[in-house]
Design an enzyme around this catalytic site. Structure first.
Site, short mmCIF file in Angstrom:
data_model
loop_
_atom_site.label_atom_id
_atom_site.label_comp_id
_atom_site.label_asym_id
_atom_site.label_seq_id
_atom_site.Cartn_x
_atom_site.Cartn_y
_atom_site.Cartn_z
CB ALA A 74 5.68 -2.48 2.49
CD GLU A 122 -1.98 2.33 2.31
OE1 GLU A 122 -2.38 2.89 3.34
OE2 GLU A 122 -0.85 1.83 2.21
#
Length: 268
Positions: A74, A122
Site C-alpha cells: 500500500a 501478500e
C-alpha cells in the site's frame, strides 16, 4: 507471437500480454514502486477477472515492469491521508484480488526481481508459485512497525508457506530479509539468475499451459480446498472432480495419445 491487451483506464499501469502457448503476463507499471491505492487495485482486479473468463489462458504470471520493485504494498502516503473508511475500502480491494488469485482456475506464478514488501508479498503468496531472481533486494511484512498487522492474507499464507515459528518471528519483528533467506525459509519455489528469471518462468509456465485446462483447474481446487478438510471429505472432493474428467475430450485425447505414443494436444 505475443499479443498485448491493456486496461482501458490507464494503459501504462496494468497490462496483459498473452502468448500463443496459453500463458498471460500481468505487468504492474506504477512507478516508482508499484505502491498501490484503491483505484490501482481495482484495475488489477479487472484484469484478473478478465483472464478468469478467458478459456485460452491456463497460466498467469504476475511481474513488475519496474527495475527495483515488484510491489511495495500500500502507498503509505495515501494510507496516512485516508480516512479509516477509505483505508478499509483499500484493504477490501486488496483482499478481493488476493482471494481471486488463490481461487482462480488458472495457475498463478509471481515473478519477482525487486523489493517485495507488505501487500506486494501478500499478492505473491496468493499465487501458486513464487519464482525470484538472485539479487540485493528485500522481502518482508513490516506492518507491525506501523502498529498494524498484514490484512490481505499475509499472516495465514506466510505460516502455511514457512511454518509457525519462522512466520511468528518475521511478523512480530517486521524485519525484511533477502533472497537467500527467502529461499532457506521455503518462501520461494524457484530461484534464478537475474538474466535467466524471465526465461525460466516462461519455460515452467509453458510446460503447465500445455496441459489440460479442466484437469489443471481440478488439481488446483483439490489442493486448495482439500488440504483444509478432514481426509474423508478431501477424498470425496477428489473423487467428485476426478470422475467429472473421464468423459471430457481432453481425457480422450490423453488416452489416445498414450496409445499412439505421441504427445497429447489438449484443447480444454
Amino acid at each position: 507471437m505475443k499479443t498485448t491487451v491493456k486496461t482501458t483506464a490507464t494503459p501504462a499501469r496494468v497490462a496483459i500480454t498473452k502468448s500463443a502457448e496459453g500463458v498471460a503476463y500481468i505487468s504492474l507499471n506504477l512507478a516508482p514502486a508499484n505502491a498501490y491505492y484503491e483505484a490501482f487495485l481495482r484495475e488489477i482486479g479487472v484484469v484478473i477477472r478478465t483472464l478468469e473468463q478467458d478459456d485460452s489462458v491456463r497460466v498467469v504470471v504476475i511481474k513488475s515492469g519496474l527495475e527495483k520493485f515488484f510491489c511495495a504494498g500500500a502507498d503509505i502516503k495515501v494510507f496516512a491521508s485516508n480516512s479509516v473508511q477509505q483505508n478499509l475500502a483499500l484493504v477490501a480491494a486488496a483482499r478481493i484480488n488476493a482471494d481471486a488469485i488463490e481461487n482462480s482456475s488458472k495457475v498463478y506464478i509471481a515473478e519477482i526481481s525487486g523489493h517485495c514488501l507488505g501487500g506486494g508479498l501478500e499478492i505473491a503468496m496468493a499465487c501458486d508459485f513464487i519464482f525470484a531472481a538472485e539479487g540485493n533486494y528485500r522481502f518482508g511484512l513490516p506492518e507491525i512497525k506501523l502498529g498494524l498487522i498484514p490484512g490481505n492474507g499475509g499472516t495465514q499464507r506466510l505460516v502455511r508457506r514457512i511454518g509457525r515459528r519462522a512466520a511468528m518471528e518475521l511478523l512480530l519483528t517486521g524485519d525484511t530479509f533477502g533472497v537467500g533467506q527467502a529461499q532457506e525459509l521455503g518462501l520461494l519455489d524457484g530461484i534464478y539468475s537475474r538474466d535467466s528469471l524471465t526465461e525460466g518462468t516462461r519455460e515452467f509456465a509453458n510446460e503447465i499451459a500445455r496441459g489440460p485446462g479442466r484437469a489443471i483447474a481440478a488439481t488446483k481446487r483439490t489442493l486448495r480446498e482439500g488440504s483444509s478438510l478432514p481426509l474423508a471429505q478431501g477424498l470425496a472432493l477428489e473423487a467428485e472432480l476426478a470422475d467429472a474428467l473421464y468423459e471430457t475430450p481432453d481425457a480422450a485425447e490423453g488416452l489416445q495419445a498414450f496409445l499412439e505414443k505421441r504427445s497429447p494436444v489438449f484443447n480444454q
